[in-house]
Design an enzyme around this catalytic site. Structure first.
Site, PDB file in Angstrom:
ATOM      1  N   SER A 127      13.939  -4.689  24.049  1.00  0.00           N
ATOM      2  CA  SER A 127      13.070  -5.559  24.853  1.00  0.00           C
ATOM      3  C   SER A 127      12.734  -6.791  24.011  1.00  0.00           C
ATOM      4  CB  SER A 127      11.782  -4.826  25.218  1.00  0.00           C
ATOM      5  OG  SER A 127      11.006  -4.614  24.054  1.00  0.00           O
ATOM      6  N   GLY A 156       0.799  -1.230   0.000  1.00  0.00           N
ATOM      7  CA  GLY A 156       0.000   0.000   0.000  1.00  0.00           C
ATOM      8  C   GLY A 156       0.826   1.272   0.000  1.00  0.00           C
ATOM      9  N   ARG A 175      -1.412  -3.932   7.054  1.00  0.00           N
ATOM     10  CA  ARG A 175      -2.261  -3.814   8.245  1.00  0.00           C
ATOM     11  C   ARG A 175      -3.294  -2.708   8.125  1.00  0.00           C
ATOM     12  NH1 ARG A 175       1.877  -3.571  13.199  1.00  0.00           N
ATOM     13  NH2 ARG A 175       2.905  -2.173  11.726  1.00  0.00           N
ATOM     14  N   GLY A 232       5.071   3.175  -0.169  1.00  0.00           N
ATOM     15  CA  GLY A 232       6.511   3.111  -0.434  1.00  0.00           C
ATOM     16  C   GLY A 232       6.878   2.261  -1.638  1.00  0.00           C
ATOM     17  N   TYR A 266      22.752  -4.948   4.352  1.00  0.00           N
ATOM     18  CA  TYR A 266      23.393  -5.350   5.613  1.00  0.00           C
ATOM     19  C   TYR A 266      22.937  -6.737   6.092  1.00  0.00           C
ATOM     20  CZ  TYR A 266      19.345  -3.042   7.933  1.00  0.00           C
ATOM     21  OH  TYR A 266      18.099  -2.659   8.322  1.00  0.00           O
ATOM     22  N   LYS A 286      16.708 -10.245   8.121  1.00  0.00           N
ATOM     23  CA  LYS A 286      16.955 -10.208   6.675  1.00  0.00           C
ATOM     24  C   LYS A 286      17.978 -11.284   6.282  1.00  0.00           C
ATOM     25  CE  LYS A 286      14.375  -6.508   5.594  1.00  0.00           C
ATOM     26  NZ  LYS A 286      13.314  -6.451   4.607  1.00  0.00           N
TER      27      LYS A 286
HETATM   28  C1  HXC Z   1      13.085   0.431  20.802  1.00  0.00           C
HETATM   29  C2  HXC Z   1      10.909  -0.037  20.163  1.00  0.00           C
HETATM   30  C3  HXC Z   1      10.914   1.061  19.263  1.00  0.00           C
HETATM   31  C4  HXC Z   1      12.125   1.848  19.177  1.00  0.00           C
HETATM   32  C5  HXC Z   1       9.000   0.094  19.150  1.00  0.00           C
HETATM   33  N1  HXC Z   1       9.691  -0.599  20.053  1.00  0.00           N
HETATM   34  N2  HXC Z   1       9.710   1.113  18.646  1.00  0.00           N
HETATM   35  N3  HXC Z   1      11.975  -0.353  20.924  1.00  0.00           N
HETATM   36  N4  HXC Z   1      13.180   1.483  19.961  1.00  0.00           N
HETATM   37  N5  HXC Z   1      12.221   2.884  18.343  1.00  0.00           N
HETATM   38  C6  HXC Z   1       9.247  -1.759  20.807  1.00  0.00           C
HETATM   39  C7  HXC Z   1       8.068  -1.415  21.686  1.00  0.00           C
HETATM   40  O1  HXC Z   1       8.484  -0.865  22.921  1.00  0.00           O
HETATM   41  C8  HXC Z   1       7.414  -2.770  21.892  1.00  0.00           C
HETATM   42  O2  HXC Z   1       8.162  -3.512  22.826  1.00  0.00           O
HETATM   43  C9  HXC Z   1       7.645  -3.435  20.560  1.00  0.00           C
HETATM   44  O3  HXC Z   1       8.736  -2.740  19.917  1.00  0.00           O
HETATM   45  C10 HXC Z   1       6.455  -3.387  19.651  1.00  0.00           C
HETATM   46  O4  HXC Z   1       6.096  -2.025  19.464  1.00  0.00           O
HETATM   47  P1  HXC Z   1       4.620  -1.638  19.067  1.00  0.00           P
HETATM   48  O5  HXC Z   1       4.600  -0.204  18.713  1.00  0.00           O
HETATM   49  O6  HXC Z   1       3.667  -2.126  20.087  1.00  0.00           O
HETATM   50  O7  HXC Z   1       4.393  -2.597  17.831  1.00  0.00           O
HETATM   51  P2  HXC Z   1       3.901  -2.355  16.416  1.00  0.00           P
HETATM   52  O8  HXC Z   1       2.708  -1.472  16.366  1.00  0.00           O
HETATM   53  O9  HXC Z   1       3.749  -3.667  15.819  1.00  0.00           O
HETATM   54  O10 HXC Z   1       5.092  -1.526  15.714  1.00  0.00           O
HETATM   55  C11 HXC Z   1       6.175  -2.179  15.181  1.00  0.00           C
HETATM   56  C12 HXC Z   1       7.231  -1.184  14.738  1.00  0.00           C
HETATM   57  C13 HXC Z   1       6.643  -0.129  13.793  1.00  0.00           C
HETATM   58  C14 HXC Z   1       8.339  -1.913  14.055  1.00  0.00           C
HETATM   59  C15 HXC Z   1       7.778  -0.514  15.961  1.00  0.00           C
HETATM   60  O11 HXC Z   1       7.591   0.877  13.525  1.00  0.00           O
HETATM   61  C16 HXC Z   1       6.197  -0.731  12.489  1.00  0.00           C
HETATM   62  O12 HXC Z   1       5.223  -1.467  12.428  1.00  0.00           O
HETATM   63  N6  HXC Z   1       6.859  -0.418  11.386  1.00  0.00           N
HETATM   64  C17 HXC Z   1       6.527  -0.977  10.057  1.00  0.00           C
HETATM   65  C18 HXC Z   1       7.044  -0.135   8.986  1.00  0.00           C
HETATM   66  C19 HXC Z   1       8.527   0.035   9.041  1.00  0.00           C
HETATM   67  O13 HXC Z   1       9.169  -0.073  10.078  1.00  0.00           O
HETATM   68  N7  HXC Z   1       9.121   0.367   7.901  1.00  0.00           N
HETATM   69  C20 HXC Z   1      10.527   0.567   7.821  1.00  0.00           C
HETATM   70  C21 HXC Z   1      11.111  -0.594   7.161  1.00  0.00           C
HETATM   71  S1  HXC Z   1      12.348  -0.055   6.073  1.00  0.00           S
HETATM   72  P3  HXC Z   1       7.503  -4.118  24.186  1.00  0.00           P
HETATM   73  O14 HXC Z   1       8.625  -4.837  24.827  1.00  0.00           O
HETATM   74  O15 HXC Z   1       6.978  -2.948  24.915  1.00  0.00           O
HETATM   75  O16 HXC Z   1       6.429  -5.046  23.701  1.00  0.00           O
HETATM   76  C22 HXC Z   1      13.663  -1.016   6.229  1.00  0.00           C
HETATM   77  C23 HXC Z   1      14.757  -0.666   5.263  1.00  0.00           C
HETATM   78  C24 HXC Z   1      16.118  -0.818   5.828  1.00  0.00           C
HETATM   79  O17 HXC Z   1      13.716  -1.909   7.000  1.00  0.00           O
HETATM   80  C25 HXC Z   1      17.181  -0.127   5.001  1.00  0.00           C
HETATM   81  C26 HXC Z   1      17.223   1.365   5.192  1.00  0.00           C
HETATM   82  C27 HXC Z   1      18.336   2.076   4.452  1.00  0.00           C
END
Ligand code: HXC
Length: 285
Positions: A109, A21, A44, A23, A151, A166
């Site tokens: 965590s 959906g 989602r 990017g 990476y 990955k």
């Molecule tokens: C530490 C973190 C955190 C952070 C979340 N958590 N963000 N810990 N630093 N910045 C922890 C939370 O405390 C929680 O732990 C657990 O992760 C789950 O967080 P939630 O917010 O409840 O979960 P969720 O809603 O599922 O969110 C997951 C997410 C979110 C990863 C944090 O950002 C997401 O869904 N992102 C999807 C899209 C995305 O990230 N795209 C980027 C990919 S690009 P506890 O212990 O409290 O349960 C990519 C390219 C790489 O990867 C190359 C780049 C150049």
């Protein structure tokens, strides 16, 4: 840019794009649909899925969407069943949905580690296994493409859950290319370097100075364009790549190789000055 491929190169394909959906997933879905593939995207959040599908349909493409959470096998199965009900048997899968954040590894965590590894590695496995089971059962070929990262090979500080997941996807790709080749199933991966997208950049590259620094790491001196990624995606998903399996192709403007070589720092310096230095060294006794 004029279209490089025949407009019907993906006719008779039904390709699933997870995280389709927004990017790069969205860019892939749009390009595949523009070349004749039926496309089903999952994720989602309903809104971006719906918007992307409407955009594809308004251009004459065939597309559908279903909400899904790749971390949950039941949700994955329900997604594929609905996709097939709407658009017929799935013939290709792009494991694109991914999660990532920057954090010191010693502070992670268990929930944080799980959130990333379950999305990236478990999610890709659930989707790939669903497809493999059905393709093998039906005695039909299939193609899987996973979007990894450069990476996955080198590892990287501060993104440990992403790096290990990955790397796991790369191992899955190579393992199944060997195991499932006999069924006519091909699996490959693309390891993109920096391709700016809103979602990834907000999370991982929030500062323009950081972006400039990242750009300097790339020998080609710029970030990738979505079309440069989708060119390779179309090639790998199509019959043009019918003998290509088990490969991980880095698409990063040379970034990773340039960060490894002992003397590569010279490429970041003024070239005239570097050449003058070499001349001087040539004369050394
Ligand atoms: C530490 C973190 C955190 C952070 C979340 N958590 N963000 N810990 N630093 N910045 C922890 C939370 O405390 C929680 O732990 C657990 O992760 C789950 O967080 P939630 O917010 O409840 O979960 P969720 O809603 O599922 O969110 C997951 C997410 C979110 C990863 C944090 O950002 C997401 O869904 N992102 C999807 C899209 C995305 O990230 N795209 C980027 C990919 S690009 P506890 O212990 O409290 O349960 C990519 C390219 C790489 O990867 C190359 C780049 C150049």
């Amino acid at each position: 840019m004029a279209e490089l491929f025949h407009s019907d190169i993906l006719q008779d394909h039904h390709i699933v794009v997870t995280g389709g959906g927004t990017g790069l997933g969205k860019a892939m879905a749009e390009r595949l649909a523009s070349l004749g593939a039926k496309v089903t995207i999952g994720g989602r959040r309903e809104e971006p899925l719906q918007e992307t599908v409407e955009g594809i349909r308004s251009e004459g493409g065939v597309a559908g969407w279903e909400t899904m959470n790749v971390r949950e096998p039941d949700s994955v199965a329900a997604f594929f069943e609905a996709a097939e009900e709407r658009n017929g048997p799935v013939t290709g899968l792009i494991n694109n949905a991914a999660a990532n954040f920057l954090a010191p590894s010693h502070t992670l965590s268990p929930g944080g580690f799980d959130a990333i590894v379950k999305t990236n590695l478990y999610g890709s496995f659930y989707c790939t296994q669903w497809c493999g089971q059905h393709w093998i059962g039906r005695e039909t070929p299939g193609v899987v493409l996973s979007i990894v990262t450069t990476y996955a090979d080198t590892g990287s500080a501060f993104v440990l859950p992403s790096a290990v997941s990955k790397a796991g996807i790369v191992a899955m790709t190579k393992s199944l290319a060997a195991e499932w080749g006999t069924y006519g199933i091909r699996l490959n991966a693309i390891a993109p370097g920096p391709f700016p997208t809103k979602g990834a950049w907000e999370r991982l590259v929030p500062d323009p100075q950081m972006a400039e620094h990242m750009k300097k790491r790339v020998p080609l001196g710029r970030f990738g364009e979505p079309e440069e990624l989708t060119n390779l995606v179309v090639f790998l998903m199509s019959g043009l790549a019918s003998y290509l399996s088990g490969e991980v192709i880095a698409l990063d403007g040379g970034e990773v190789l340039a960060s490894g070589g002992q003397f590569n720092d010279f490429i970041k310096q003024d070239r005239e000055g570097v050449l003058a230095l070499f001349e001087m060294m040539r004369g050394a006794k």
